[in-house]
Scaffold this motif. Structure first.
Motif, short mmCIF file in Angstrom:
data_model
loop_
_atom_site.label_atom_id
_atom_site.label_comp_id
_atom_site.label_asym_id
_atom_site.label_seq_id
_atom_site.Cartn_x
_atom_site.Cartn_y
_atom_site.Cartn_z
N LEU A 122 0.96 -1.27 0.15
CA LEU A 122 0.05 0.02 -0.07
C LEU A 122 0.88 1.35 0.02
N GLY A 123 0.54 2.22 -0.73
CA GLY A 123 1.25 3.27 -1.06
C GLY A 123 0.17 4.59 -0.88
N ASP A 124 0.79 5.47 -0.39
CA ASP A 124 -0.15 6.76 -0.08
C ASP A 124 0.26 7.94 -1.23
N LEU A 125 -0.59 8.57 -2.22
CA LEU A 125 -0.22 8.94 -2.96
C LEU A 125 -0.67 10.58 -2.87
N GLY A 126 -1.13 10.94 -1.62
CA GLY A 126 -1.77 12.13 -1.37
C GLY A 126 -3.12 12.56 -1.43
N PRO A 127 -3.38 13.67 -1.09
CA PRO A 127 -4.85 14.12 -0.84
C PRO A 127 -5.38 13.99 -2.19
N ALA A 128 -6.72 13.44 -2.04
CA ALA A 128 -7.58 13.25 -3.41
C ALA A 128 -8.14 14.77 -3.82
N PRO A 129 -8.40 14.79 -5.07
CA PRO A 129 -8.97 16.24 -5.57
C PRO A 129 -10.37 16.49 -5.04
N ASP A 130 -10.50 17.58 -4.68
CA ASP A 130 -11.86 17.95 -4.22
C ASP A 130 -12.91 17.94 -5.34
N ALA A 131 -13.78 17.16 -5.46
CA ALA A 131 -14.75 16.95 -6.62
C ALA A 131 -15.72 18.05 -6.54
N SER A 132 -15.78 18.83 -5.24
CA SER A 132 -16.83 20.15 -5.38
C SER A 132 -16.45 20.98 -6.26
N ASN A 133 -15.22 21.14 -6.75
CA ASN A 133 -14.94 22.20 -7.57
C ASN A 133 -14.64 21.72 -8.99
N PRO A 134 -14.81 22.31 -10.04
CA PRO A 134 -14.51 22.16 -11.40
C PRO A 134 -13.19 21.61 -11.47
N GLN A 135 -12.00 22.19 -10.93
CA GLN A 135 -10.65 21.57 -11.40
C GLN A 135 -10.40 20.23 -10.92
N GLY A 136 -10.87 20.22 -9.42
CA GLY A 136 -10.92 18.90 -8.89
C GLY A 136 -11.81 17.74 -9.50
N ASP A 137 -12.85 18.16 -9.81
CA ASP A 137 -13.70 17.14 -10.73
C ASP A 137 -12.69 16.89 -12.01
#
Length: 156
Positions: free
Chosen positions: A52-67
């Motif tokens: 298992l490897g951590d790649l960082g925080p997931a993008p925030d799907a609530s904004n257009p760039q994150g989506d």
């Protein structure tokens, strides 16, 4: 923690030329490599080994760039299905994780070394994909130190 998981950790440390690893209080072996290639070895049910490897925080799907970022990740994940056995997912904690599982009892030493090498190649590849898409990123253009050269990480 099972003796089989300790055996797998011993194969990894021996192949890399490290001293024997010990699990933490949760029974998880944690490894930190150069370039941020940190990974864990665990077994939730004492039959399957999980890298298992951590790649960082997931993008925030609530904004257009994150989506858009999530769509790109999903597209990359689908495109890699034929070539890579490691899978990417978003954890309950909102982190992007890469994981690879294999049966502990059926794995030979060579199989284990191969699983770890391939996982580290996948981890480095995914880190590069995420770094290239990060805002204000100074993208690391070097290739994985594990790609195509088994001896870079493991001693023969």
């Amino acid at each position: 923690m099972s003796s089989q998981l300790q055996h797998i950790a011993d194969i990894i440390t021996k192949a890399a030329g490290w001293k024997q690893a010990q699990p933490d209080a949760e029974g998880i072996f944690r490894f930190a490599l150069e370039g941020g290639l940190d990974f864990s070895l665990l077994s939730p049910e004492n039959r399957t080994a999980v890298l298992l490897g951590d790649l960082g925080p997931a993008p925030d799907a609530s904004n257009p760039q994150g989506d858009d970022d999530l769509r790109r990740l999903a597209s990359l994940a689908a495109a890699t299905l034929k070539k890579r056995r490691s899978t990417i997912a978003i954890s309950e904690g909102g982190r992007i994780e890469l994981q690879r599982a294999f049966a502990m009892t059926a794995a030979s030493e060579l199989d284990i070394r191969s699983e770890v090498r391939d996982f580290l190649n996948d981890l480095a590849w995914w880190q590069k994909q995420l770094d290239e898409n990060a805002p204000n990123s100074s993208s690391n253009t070097s290739s994985s130190p594990f790609s195509f050269n088994f001896s870079n990480w493991f001693n023969d």
